[in-house]
Design a protein around this motif. Sequence first.
Motif, PDB file in Angstrom:
ATOM      1  N   GLU A   1      -1.168  66.478  60.719  1.00  0.00           N
ATOM      2  CA  GLU A   1      -0.368  67.412  59.926  1.00  0.00           C
ATOM      3  C   GLU A   1      -0.132  66.859  58.521  1.00  0.00           C
ATOM      4  O   GLU A   1      -0.223  67.586  57.532  1.00  0.00           O
ATOM      5  CB  GLU A   1       0.987  67.666  60.601  1.00  0.00           C
ATOM      6  CG  GLU A   1       0.915  68.474  61.868  1.00  0.00           C
ATOM      7  CD  GLU A   1       2.213  68.436  62.661  1.00  0.00           C
ATOM      8  OE1 GLU A   1       3.273  68.042  62.119  1.00  0.00           O
ATOM      9  OE2 GLU A   1       2.172  68.795  63.852  1.00  0.00           O
ATOM     10  N   ASP A   2       0.168  65.577  58.437  1.00  0.00           N
ATOM     11  CA  ASP A   2       0.423  64.961  57.140  1.00  0.00           C
ATOM     12  C   ASP A   2      -0.844  64.975  56.285  1.00  0.00           C
ATOM     13  O   ASP A   2      -0.788  65.255  55.092  1.00  0.00           O
ATOM     14  CB  ASP A   2       0.950  63.535  57.318  1.00  0.00           C
ATOM     15  CG  ASP A   2       1.887  63.153  56.192  1.00  0.00           C
ATOM     16  OD1 ASP A   2       3.099  63.379  56.327  1.00  0.00           O
ATOM     17  OD2 ASP A   2       1.388  62.655  55.169  1.00  0.00           O
ATOM     18  N   ALA A   3      -1.979  64.710  56.898  1.00  0.00           N
ATOM     19  CA  ALA A   3      -3.250  64.745  56.165  1.00  0.00           C
ATOM     20  C   ALA A   3      -3.523  66.160  55.650  1.00  0.00           C
ATOM     21  O   ALA A   3      -4.001  66.335  54.524  1.00  0.00           O
ATOM     22  CB  ALA A   3      -4.387  64.265  57.060  1.00  0.00           C
ATOM     23  N   ALA A   4      -3.203  67.167  56.458  1.00  0.00           N
ATOM     24  CA  ALA A   4      -3.442  68.556  56.057  1.00  0.00           C
ATOM     25  C   ALA A   4      -2.586  68.939  54.845  1.00  0.00           C
ATOM     26  O   ALA A   4      -2.953  69.834  54.086  1.00  0.00           O
ATOM     27  CB  ALA A   4      -3.157  69.499  57.227  1.00  0.00           C
ATOM     28  N   ARG A   5      -1.469  68.247  54.647  1.00  0.00           N
ATOM     29  CA  ARG A   5      -0.613  68.494  53.485  1.00  0.00           C
ATOM     30  C   ARG A   5      -1.118  67.769  52.233  1.00  0.00           C
ATOM     31  O   ARG A   5      -0.521  67.870  51.172  1.00  0.00           O
ATOM     32  CB  ARG A   5       0.814  68.077  53.789  1.00  0.00           C
ATOM     33  CG  ARG A   5       1.491  68.976  54.799  1.00  0.00           C
ATOM     34  CD  ARG A   5       2.963  68.614  54.968  1.00  0.00           C
ATOM     35  NE  ARG A   5       3.519  69.343  56.076  1.00  0.00           N
ATOM     36  CZ  ARG A   5       3.707  68.862  57.291  1.00  0.00           C
ATOM     37  NH1 ARG A   5       3.395  67.600  57.554  1.00  0.00           N
ATOM     38  NH2 ARG A   5       4.209  69.604  58.248  1.00  0.00           N
ATOM     39  N   GLY A   6      -2.193  66.980  52.373  1.00  0.00           N
ATOM     40  CA  GLY A   6      -2.813  66.364  51.210  1.00  0.00           C
ATOM     41  C   GLY A   6      -2.338  64.972  50.850  1.00  0.00           C
ATOM     42  O   GLY A   6      -2.681  64.446  49.797  1.00  0.00           O
ATOM     43  N   SER A   7      -1.581  64.330  51.729  1.00  0.00           N
ATOM     44  CA  SER A   7      -1.082  62.989  51.406  1.00  0.00           C
ATOM     45  C   SER A   7      -2.156  61.916  51.514  1.00  0.00           C
ATOM     46  O   SER A   7      -2.127  60.923  50.791  1.00  0.00           O
ATOM     47  CB  SER A   7       0.077  62.611  52.346  1.00  0.00           C
ATOM     48  OG  SER A   7      -0.401  62.515  53.684  1.00  0.00           O
ATOM     49  N   HIS A   8      -3.094  62.118  52.426  1.00  0.00           N
ATOM     50  CA  HIS A   8      -4.107  61.101  52.699  1.00  0.00           C
ATOM     51  C   HIS A   8      -5.280  61.730  53.431  1.00  0.00           C
ATOM     52  O   HIS A   8      -5.192  62.874  53.899  1.00  0.00           O
ATOM     53  CB  HIS A   8      -3.512  59.980  53.556  1.00  0.00           C
ATOM     54  CG  HIS A   8      -3.297  60.394  54.986  1.00  0.00           C
ATOM     55  ND1 HIS A   8      -2.241  61.192  55.378  1.00  0.00           N
ATOM     56  CD2 HIS A   8      -4.029  60.162  56.097  1.00  0.00           C
ATOM     57  CE1 HIS A   8      -2.317  61.407  56.680  1.00  0.00           C
ATOM     58  NE2 HIS A   8      -3.396  60.798  57.147  1.00  0.00           N
ATOM     59  N   GLN A   9      -6.337  60.959  53.558  1.00  0.00           N
ATOM     60  CA  GLN A   9      -7.447  61.310  54.431  1.00  0.00           C
ATOM     61  C   GLN A   9      -7.596  60.170  55.424  1.00  0.00           C
ATOM     62  O   GLN A   9      -7.731  59.003  55.024  1.00  0.00           O
ATOM     63  CB  GLN A   9      -8.752  61.481  53.657  1.00  0.00           C
ATOM     64  CG  GLN A   9      -9.910  61.831  54.577  1.00  0.00           C
ATOM     65  CD  GLN A   9     -11.236  61.963  53.857  1.00  0.00           C
ATOM     66  OE1 GLN A   9     -11.391  61.506  52.728  1.00  0.00           O
ATOM     67  NE2 GLN A   9     -12.197  62.569  54.507  1.00  0.00           N
ATOM     68  N   THR A  10      -7.535  60.492  56.692  1.00  0.00           N
ATOM     69  CA  THR A  10      -7.764  59.486  57.715  1.00  0.00           C
ATOM     70  C   THR A  10      -9.264  59.279  57.843  1.00  0.00           C
ATOM     71  O   THR A  10     -10.011  60.229  58.064  1.00  0.00           O
ATOM     72  CB  THR A  10      -7.165  59.925  59.067  1.00  0.00           C
ATOM     73  OG1 THR A  10      -5.732  59.962  58.945  1.00  0.00           O
ATOM     74  CG2 THR A  10      -7.546  58.948  60.178  1.00  0.00           C
ATOM     75  N   LEU A  11      -9.699  58.040  57.696  1.00  0.00           N
ATOM     76  CA  LEU A  11     -11.111  57.699  57.843  1.00  0.00           C
ATOM     77  C   LEU A  11     -11.416  57.249  59.268  1.00  0.00           C
ATOM     78  O   LEU A  11     -12.490  57.523  59.792  1.00  0.00           O
ATOM     79  CB  LEU A  11     -11.495  56.622  56.836  1.00  0.00           C
ATOM     80  CG  LEU A  11     -11.190  56.975  55.370  1.00  0.00           C
ATOM     81  CD1 LEU A  11     -11.496  55.801  54.461  1.00  0.00           C
ATOM     82  CD2 LEU A  11     -11.942  58.221  54.946  1.00  0.00           C
ATOM     83  N   ALA A  12     -10.462  56.549  59.876  1.00  0.00           N
ATOM     84  CA  ALA A  12     -10.584  56.117  61.272  1.00  0.00           C
ATOM     85  C   ALA A  12      -9.216  55.664  61.744  1.00  0.00           C
ATOM     86  O   ALA A  12      -8.387  55.222  60.947  1.00  0.00           O
ATOM     87  CB  ALA A  12     -11.588  54.969  61.412  1.00  0.00           C
ATOM     88  N   PHE A  13      -8.991  55.773  63.044  1.00  0.00           N
ATOM     89  CA  PHE A  13      -7.769  55.205  63.621  1.00  0.00           C
ATOM     90  C   PHE A  13      -8.008  54.954  65.098  1.00  0.00           C
ATOM     91  O   PHE A  13      -8.905  55.531  65.714  1.00  0.00           O
ATOM     92  CB  PHE A  13      -6.557  56.141  63.439  1.00  0.00           C
ATOM     93  CG  PHE A  13      -6.564  57.344  64.348  1.00  0.00           C
ATOM     94  CD1 PHE A  13      -6.029  57.268  65.629  1.00  0.00           C
ATOM     95  CD2 PHE A  13      -7.124  58.533  63.936  1.00  0.00           C
ATOM     96  CE1 PHE A  13      -6.054  58.376  66.479  1.00  0.00           C
ATOM     97  CE2 PHE A  13      -7.150  59.638  64.763  1.00  0.00           C
ATOM     98  CZ  PHE A  13      -6.619  59.561  66.049  1.00  0.00           C
ATOM     99  N   VAL A  14      -7.193  54.080  65.637  1.00  0.00           N
ATOM    100  CA  VAL A  14      -7.082  53.936  67.085  1.00  0.00           C
ATOM    101  C   VAL A  14      -5.604  53.704  67.376  1.00  0.00           C
ATOM    102  O   VAL A  14      -4.939  52.905  66.716  1.00  0.00           O
ATOM    103  CB  VAL A  14      -7.969  52.806  67.659  1.00  0.00           C
ATOM    104  CG1 VAL A  14      -7.523  51.425  67.192  1.00  0.00           C
ATOM    105  CG2 VAL A  14      -7.994  52.865  69.183  1.00  0.00           C
ATOM    106  N   LEU A  15      -5.101  54.465  68.335  1.00  0.00           N
ATOM    107  CA  LEU A  15      -3.716  54.329  68.768  1.00  0.00           C
ATOM    108  C   LEU A  15      -3.729  53.582  70.087  1.00  0.00           C
ATOM    109  O   LEU A  15      -4.120  54.129  71.119  1.00  0.00           O
ATOM    110  CB  LEU A  15      -3.060  55.706  68.916  1.00  0.00           C
ATOM    111  CG  LEU A  15      -1.604  55.712  69.354  1.00  0.00           C
ATOM    112  CD1 LEU A  15      -0.735  54.896  68.388  1.00  0.00           C
ATOM    113  CD2 LEU A  15      -1.099  57.155  69.452  1.00  0.00           C
TER     114      LEU A  15
END
Length: 148
Positions: free
Chosen positions: A52-66
């Motif tokens: 949701e935060d990425a969709a608002r334009g704050s960042h682009q997630t390139l990769a993650f692991v939770l």
Amino acid sequence: MLKDDYHSAHRLRAGRWSATGQIYVVTTVTRDRARLFSDFDMARMLIGIMREDAARGSHQTLAFVLMPDHLHWLLQLQRGSLSELVGRVKSLSARRMGQSIWQDGFHDRALRREEDLRALARYIVTNPVRAGLVERVGQYPHWDAIWL
């Protein structure tokens, strides 16, 4: 927060800077290393907040692991500061869970242009394999990468 914890958190922030367009690796840990994200629904809730935060334009997630007790996140900052972004994601997830879930602060590293993003993304998403949680990356449900 204990005095030593305060000084450790302050040292983590010392020298931190944010730049639009900069790529960062962020690691943040649950309070007392609680394995909260072993719960599928809690894990998907946090991933949803990140998206949701990425969709608002704050960042682009390139990769993650939770992982069950921490998050590794490779991202490109697009607006605001890194501290604001991580703080917002941690705050929203804590509110949705109705409890304090995160250790204070986070670890970050700004990447240099010559670093191999694909290799770093692979390293991040293979954490569950190295931790012995699964035999292959595809068996673990809480990761994503825009390319590998």
